[in-house]
Motif scaffolding. Sequence first.
Motif, PDB file in Angstrom:
ATOM      1  N   MET A 256       0.827  -1.205   0.000  1.00  0.00           N
ATOM      2  CA  MET A 256       0.000   0.000   0.000  1.00  0.00           C
ATOM      3  C   MET A 256       0.864   1.258   0.000  1.00  0.00           C
ATOM      4  O   MET A 256       0.467   2.291  -0.547  1.00  0.00           O
ATOM      5  N   THR A 257       2.051   1.183   0.579  1.00  0.00           N
ATOM      6  CA  THR A 257       2.977   2.326   0.518  1.00  0.00           C
ATOM      7  C   THR A 257       3.389   2.588  -0.924  1.00  0.00           C
ATOM      8  O   THR A 257       3.412   3.742  -1.384  1.00  0.00           O
ATOM      9  N   ILE A 258       3.692   1.532  -1.660  1.00  0.00           N
ATOM     10  CA  ILE A 258       4.064   1.667  -3.070  1.00  0.00           C
ATOM     11  C   ILE A 258       2.931   2.306  -3.865  1.00  0.00           C
ATOM     12  O   ILE A 258       3.148   3.195  -4.694  1.00  0.00           O
ATOM     13  N   LEU A 259       1.687   1.868  -3.602  1.00  0.00           N
ATOM     14  CA  LEU A 259       0.541   2.393  -4.344  1.00  0.00           C
ATOM     15  C   LEU A 259       0.248   3.846  -3.979  1.00  0.00           C
ATOM     16  O   LEU A 259      -0.113   4.655  -4.839  1.00  0.00           O
ATOM     17  N   TYR A 260       0.408   4.192  -2.709  1.00  0.00           N
ATOM     18  CA  TYR A 260       0.096   5.567  -2.298  1.00  0.00           C
ATOM     19  C   TYR A 260       1.169   6.540  -2.780  1.00  0.00           C
ATOM     20  O   TYR A 260       0.891   7.717  -3.014  1.00  0.00           O
ATOM     21  N   ILE A 261       2.399   6.066  -2.943  1.00  0.00           N
ATOM     22  CA  ILE A 261       3.428   6.914  -3.553  1.00  0.00           C
ATOM     23  C   ILE A 261       3.011   7.257  -4.981  1.00  0.00           C
ATOM     24  O   ILE A 261       3.212   8.393  -5.446  1.00  0.00           O
ATOM     25  N   MET A 262       2.422   6.276  -5.689  1.00  0.00           N
ATOM     26  CA  MET A 262       1.942   6.549  -7.050  1.00  0.00           C
ATOM     27  C   MET A 262       0.925   7.684  -7.062  1.00  0.00           C
ATOM     28  O   MET A 262       1.015   8.591  -7.899  1.00  0.00           O
ATOM     29  N   THR A 263      -0.024   7.659  -6.128  1.00  0.00           N
ATOM     30  CA  THR A 263      -1.120   8.627  -6.161  1.00  0.00           C
ATOM     31  C   THR A 263      -0.745   9.930  -5.454  1.00  0.00           C
ATOM     32  O   THR A 263      -0.599  10.964  -6.098  1.00  0.00           O
ATOM     33  N   PHE A 264      -0.541   9.882  -4.141  1.00  0.00           N
ATOM     34  CA  PHE A 264      -0.265  11.129  -3.429  1.00  0.00           C
ATOM     35  C   PHE A 264       1.134  11.657  -3.693  1.00  0.00           C
ATOM     36  O   PHE A 264       1.359  12.868  -3.720  1.00  0.00           O
ATOM     37  N   GLY A 265       2.102  10.748  -3.885  1.00  0.00           N
ATOM     38  CA  GLY A 265       3.440  11.216  -4.217  1.00  0.00           C
ATOM     39  C   GLY A 265       3.439  12.040  -5.486  1.00  0.00           C
ATOM     40  O   GLY A 265       4.105  13.072  -5.581  1.00  0.00           O
ATOM     41  N   SER A 266       2.641  11.590  -6.477  1.00  0.00           N
ATOM     42  CA  SER A 266       2.516  12.350  -7.726  1.00  0.00           C
ATOM     43  C   SER A 266       1.772  13.653  -7.505  1.00  0.00           C
ATOM     44  O   SER A 266       2.183  14.713  -8.001  1.00  0.00           O
ATOM     45  N   PHE A 267       0.663  13.593  -6.759  1.00  0.00           N
ATOM     46  CA  PHE A 267      -0.121  14.796  -6.500  1.00  0.00           C
ATOM     47  C   PHE A 267       0.722  15.858  -5.804  1.00  0.00           C
ATOM     48  O   PHE A 267       0.783  17.019  -6.233  1.00  0.00           O
ATOM     49  N   ILE A 429       0.106  -0.498 -11.326  1.00  0.00           N
ATOM     50  CA  ILE A 429      -1.141  -1.049 -11.870  1.00  0.00           C
ATOM     51  C   ILE A 429      -1.116  -2.576 -11.794  1.00  0.00           C
ATOM     52  O   ILE A 429      -2.096  -3.215 -11.402  1.00  0.00           O
ATOM     53  N   LEU A 430       0.006  -3.171 -12.167  1.00  0.00           N
ATOM     54  CA  LEU A 430       0.133  -4.629 -12.128  1.00  0.00           C
ATOM     55  C   LEU A 430       0.074  -5.148 -10.695  1.00  0.00           C
ATOM     56  O   LEU A 430      -0.581  -6.171 -10.411  1.00  0.00           O
ATOM     57  N   ILE A 431       0.736  -4.476  -9.759  1.00  0.00           N
ATOM     58  CA  ILE A 431       0.738  -4.906  -8.354  1.00  0.00           C
ATOM     59  C   ILE A 431      -0.672  -4.849  -7.776  1.00  0.00           C
ATOM     60  O   ILE A 431      -1.134  -5.798  -7.115  1.00  0.00           O
ATOM     61  N   ASN A 432      -1.369  -3.744  -7.981  1.00  0.00           N
ATOM     62  CA  ASN A 432      -2.716  -3.598  -7.448  1.00  0.00           C
ATOM     63  C   ASN A 432      -3.662  -4.639  -8.053  1.00  0.00           C
ATOM     64  O   ASN A 432      -4.512  -5.218  -7.361  1.00  0.00           O
ATOM     65  N   TRP A 433      -3.540  -4.878  -9.353  1.00  0.00           N
ATOM     66  CA  TRP A 433      -4.395  -5.867 -10.020  1.00  0.00           C
ATOM     67  C   TRP A 433      -4.156  -7.259  -9.445  1.00  0.00           C
ATOM     68  O   TRP A 433      -5.105  -7.992  -9.172  1.00  0.00           O
ATOM     69  N   TRP A 434      -2.908  -7.622  -9.235  1.00  0.00           N
ATOM     70  CA  TRP A 434      -2.589  -8.975  -8.792  1.00  0.00           C
ATOM     71  C   TRP A 434      -3.070  -9.241  -7.360  1.00  0.00           C
ATOM     72  O   TRP A 434      -3.663 -10.290  -7.087  1.00  0.00           O
ATOM     73  N   TYR A 435      -2.845  -8.317  -6.476  1.00  0.00           N
ATOM     74  CA  TYR A 435      -3.159  -8.563  -5.066  1.00  0.00           C
ATOM     75  C   TYR A 435      -4.587  -8.198  -4.677  1.00  0.00           C
ATOM     76  O   TYR A 435      -5.170  -8.826  -3.776  1.00  0.00           O
TER      77      TYR A 435
END
Length: 445
Positions: A256-267, A429-435
């Motif tokens: 979830m840290t990896i995914l939140y870096i994608m969203t909020f880190g970008s924002f 995208i691949l990580i979120n889809w898989w898990y």
Amino acid sequence: MSEATTKPSKTWLERWEPNDEAFWQDQGRRFAWRTLILTTASLVMAFIVWFVISALVVRLPNAGFDFTSGQLFWLASMPGLAGGTLRVVHTFLTPIFGTRHVVTFSTLSLLIPLVGWFFAVQNPETPFWLLMVLAFLAGLGGGNFSSFMPSTSLFFPKRLQGTALAIQAGVGNFGVSIVQFLTPWVIGFALFGSIFAAPQTGPDGEKIWLHNALLIYIPFVVVLSALCWLYLRSVPLRANFREQLDIFELKHGLIMTILYIMTFGSFAGLSATFPLLIKESYGGFSESLDPLLYAFIGPLIGSAMRVAGGPLSDRFGGAKVTQFAGIGMLVCAIGVSFFLTPDSMDSFPLFLGFMLGIFFFSGIGNASTFKQMPMLFPARQAAGVIGWTSAMAAYGPFAMGMFFGVSLSLFGRTTEVFYLLATYYAACILINWWYYARRNAPNPC
């Protein structure tokens, strides 16, 4: 959340059971929403202070400061370095000291960078190293998120946490747009006459009241700090520092840290650097182009979509919404890479459109990832994971400023940064889809 009780005090609530419907309707709902209103208002001010540097740096040359583009990007990145580091600390504060103390004194600490920058911008001879220190201190506002948001997750039942967290974070994120929208206006005239300071004069003789961009927020910080001390209380769910370290044993905490870096880190990263990116890519074609007239729109859209994304995630599931957001961010990152080295202003609408698209989808993803976390972990661990992921993603402004600065030094352009972002988005995208998002996923959320 299991039943939580403690001895009555002016700080700690005696009992808090939000998932008990009778308790929630009788007394919990009213107190939780009051707490949300106060902490959200304080979070807006925290984001204003955190991102005020992004609005100031593009106007420092107008006040007589002589810095290179690289130095300006470094100034814009320093609040992100501090914000991420301080969020690590804030992750553990609420279970130790409680909401009342943490929110009150964190809000009061915002006076330090506001007062420091108020004096610094009045003298164009202020050394660069001192401005770097003051830019770092602006990160005090960035740190607050990692204690405010976990606190909110404790006040609401699971069925409402997606909505509550989206409201707080989304409205809090509006602080970025507020500061970037107001700054060009308040620095253009003697807001308080000459009571506090004389205007600065740039190389072309233009007068500018840059200190107004700091002075205007000081009364709000003082009032909010007082209100928080008077009306906030703390949930009786406590843990010492060592007990909270169990979140680092959670595999899904890392994911979830990896995914939140994608969203909020970008924002956060693009919010801090968007004004300079506009100036770097298109500033040479039109002297009348004011980056701040466009830059505030991105954070505004992202913040609004974070508010809207909470109820959507409660309804459709956080993982599915995150998947949609990630794909949108990937498409827009690839799209904007074609318009960063333009030949004229003709491509500016497409550049702006793809950039706003990244903000749009990142805002949705900010909300959906925060829906996923409370569904994956128990209440106290979920609060800790929310704080930790927020801390790591808060390095976004520092990382983005550094990436842009390095890219300009090595390649003379910023295109490579968006190649890097697109690659990261594809992996997420691949990580979120898989898990989480695929049919028969091991941990649907």
